[in-house]
Design a protein around this motif. Structure first.
Motif, PDB file in Angstrom:
ATOM      1  N   LEU A  61       6.457  43.561  48.520  1.00  0.00           N
ATOM      2  CA  LEU A  61       7.074  44.495  49.458  1.00  0.00           C
ATOM      3  C   LEU A  61       6.234  44.615  50.727  1.00  0.00           C
ATOM      4  O   LEU A  61       6.780  44.706  51.835  1.00  0.00           O
ATOM      5  CB  LEU A  61       7.239  45.869  48.800  1.00  0.00           C
TER       6      LEU A  61
ATOM      7  N   VAL B 167       6.959  41.579  52.814  1.00  0.00           N
ATOM      8  CA  VAL B 167       8.304  41.698  53.383  1.00  0.00           C
ATOM      9  C   VAL B 167       8.302  42.647  54.585  1.00  0.00           C
ATOM     10  O   VAL B 167       8.890  42.343  55.640  1.00  0.00           O
ATOM     11  CB  VAL B 167       9.291  42.194  52.303  1.00  0.00           C
TER      12      VAL B 167
ATOM     13  N   LEU C 229      15.614  49.164  54.791  1.00  0.00           N
ATOM     14  CA  LEU C 229      14.737  48.700  53.722  1.00  0.00           C
ATOM     15  C   LEU C 229      15.529  47.898  52.697  1.00  0.00           C
ATOM     16  O   LEU C 229      15.098  46.831  52.238  1.00  0.00           O
ATOM     17  CB  LEU C 229      14.056  49.892  53.059  1.00  0.00           C
TER      18      LEU C 229
ATOM     19  N   VAL D 223      14.841  43.849  51.911  1.00  0.00           N
ATOM     20  CA  VAL D 223      14.457  43.420  50.563  1.00  0.00           C
ATOM     21  C   VAL D 223      15.542  42.538  49.946  1.00  0.00           C
ATOM     22  O   VAL D 223      15.251  41.519  49.306  1.00  0.00           O
ATOM     23  CB  VAL D 223      14.187  44.650  49.669  1.00  0.00           C
TER      24      VAL D 223
ATOM     25  N   ALA E 185      15.562  39.155  51.597  1.00  0.00           N
ATOM     26  CA  ALA E 185      14.345  38.453  51.178  1.00  0.00           C
ATOM     27  C   ALA E 185      14.544  37.810  49.807  1.00  0.00           C
ATOM     28  O   ALA E 185      14.151  36.657  49.577  1.00  0.00           O
ATOM     29  CB  ALA E 185      13.158  39.420  51.143  1.00  0.00           C
TER      30      ALA E 185
ATOM     31  N   ASP F  60      10.530  34.393  50.957  1.00  0.00           N
ATOM     32  CA  ASP F  60      11.158  35.709  51.050  1.00  0.00           C
ATOM     33  C   ASP F  60      10.767  36.452  52.320  1.00  0.00           C
ATOM     34  O   ASP F  60      11.580  37.160  52.929  1.00  0.00           O
ATOM     35  CB  ASP F  60      10.839  36.555  49.805  1.00  0.00           C
TER      36      ASP F  60
ATOM     37  N   ALA G 185      13.021  38.317  55.430  1.00  0.00           N
ATOM     38  CA  ALA G 185      12.782  39.647  55.988  1.00  0.00           C
ATOM     39  C   ALA G 185      12.583  39.580  57.499  1.00  0.00           C
ATOM     40  O   ALA G 185      13.045  40.446  58.239  1.00  0.00           O
ATOM     41  CB  ALA G 185      11.560  40.281  55.324  1.00  0.00           C
TER      42      ALA G 185
END
Length: 411
Positions: free
Chosen positions: A72, A75, A232, A236, A239, A249, A253
């Motif tokens: 995360l 990303v 968000l 995600v 990605a 990924d 993003a």
């Protein structure tokens, strides 16, 4: 010396690991700020010190425990980079961007392949090293630009353009390398995977180019909470889809950020993503530190140092070439050279592929040591790039003295 391991029940161990990672990163970053050190190497150091490979308390036994938070963080770093980089920038860069990125790849990937062949670890290993030495770290480059407040510097769009070209190459390179390492499927499968990756990137670019009005309508809300959930979720989700198509990924993003940056909500999204980017970006670098075993590094110390010197030299040549293409002075050439020297997440992906393919066991510690040295060196060098600017064979800026560079752009 036996390390003390923290054992907790249920989800408490995960929560302690997460909280401890944030706190450790914050403490070291504050200490570093007082003595003028950048945050990236300090976050990595926190991971090394609190991981399973060094004496003392083991906060996180298995680096995979933070794998999702780390992903995360990556990303969000690339999503923010996309917000700052518009399609107009890509169009304006055009041939210059492709030329600068291509020369960067030829110099660095070519040097990596030659270095791998000279080491004599094997041809497949040389192909891995070509990618490791050839591709800069998008995450670390982004963090350097943010920390040094250079997002609006003239050379930043050149740096981002080179990153985009590198990442397109990486998607194709990973797709081609996988069947070679697995010794299965053949070149036809590699070409098919490469075509899928390129096609998906092209689709995202077309959506970013022609779908701005629809995306603006979908994202339009006065409620900050809904807006955060929306962007968000989009970053995600795309990605994850990107990964299925063989595209990193983080690049998916980045493309979402590219789409949303030009919408009517773009400025609000940039403001809202700041705390998320900083928090989870710190976890990404902390988790990177967890994966490094300092005990493995002495056995590959000399190859690592040779590779670092080679990378620095190739990046200086690339920076000089890019500066001449864009008409920049020596300070911009130095900024390009030092910022792009960083290596990180993509090298670790290649290390994982190499380990899974059963290649030379020296590859993993070599890649870890090489990435660690450059992850520490690049932010330090970028912050002092005016020293390098004095010796580069590029004309100086007429408007600035490199020693007096002051850029005040909100991070």
């Amino acid at each position: 010396m036996t390390k003390r391991r923290i054992r907790l029940i249920g989800h408490a161990d995960t929560l302690i690991a997460m909280g401890g990672a944030f706190l450790a990163a914050a403490v070291l970053a504050r200490v570093g700020g007082r003595i003028g050190l950048p945050t990236i190497p300090l976050f990595i150091l926190a991971g090394i010190l609190l991981g399973p490979h060094t004496p003392g308390v083991v906060l996180v036994e298995d680096p995979h425990e933070l794998e999702m938070l780390s992903a995360l963080g990556l990303v969000l770093l690339l999503f923010y980079l996309g917000l700052e980089f518009s399609l107009d920038d890509l169009k304006a860069g055009g041939r210059k961007m492709v030329l600068a990125g291509t020369v960067y790849l030829i110099l660095n990937v070519g040097a990596g392949l030659g270095f791998g062949l000279v080491l004599g670890w094997g041809f497949a290993e040389a192909l891995v090293l070509a990618g490791v030495l050839g591709i800069s770290s998008s995450a670390i480059v982004t963090k350097i630009l943010v920390d040094l407040k250079r997002l609006e510097s003239p050379e930043t769009k050149t740096i981002l353009g080179i990153i985009v070209v590198d990442d397109v190459f990486l998607a194709l390179y990973l797709a081609a390398l996988q069947p070679i390492l697995s010794k299965a499927d053949g070149m036809g499968a590699a070409l098919l995977d490469g075509a899928k990756a390129f096609g998906f990137l092209l689709l995202l670019a077309l959506v970013a180019r022609f779908g701005t009005k629809v995306i603006s309508w979908l994202m339009n809300t006065r409620d900050d909470e809904l807006l955060v959930i929306s962007f968000l979720g989009a970053a995600v989700f795309v990605a994850g889809i990107s990964d299925l198509f063989g595209v990193a990924d983080a690049i998916g993003a980045f493309m979402v950020g590219l789409m949303l940056g030009g919408t009517t909500s773009g400025d609000r999204i940039r403001a809202l993503v700041h705390p998320l980017r900083d928090a989870f970006g710190a976890i990404f670098f902390f988790a990177f530190g967890l994966s490094i075993n300092p005990g493995d590094l002495p056995s590959v110390m000399w190859p690592v140092l040779a590779a670092v010197v080679l990378t620095i030299a190739m990046n200086m040549l690339s920076g000089i070439f890019s500066a001449r293409v864009y008409g920049f002075g020596s300070l911009q050439a130095a900024n390009i050279s030092t910022t792009l020297t960083a290596r990180g997440e993509f090298a670790l992906i290649l290390a994982t592929m190499a380990a899974g393919a059963g290649l030379d066991e020296r590859l993993s510690p070599f890649i870890a040591g090489y990435v660690l040295v450059l992850a520490v060196l690049a932010p330090l060098a970028a912050g002092r790039s005016h020293w390098l600017a004095r010796i580069l064979p590029v004309g100086r800026d007429k408007d600035k003295d490199p020693d007096q560079e002051k850029i005040s752009v909100p991070a």
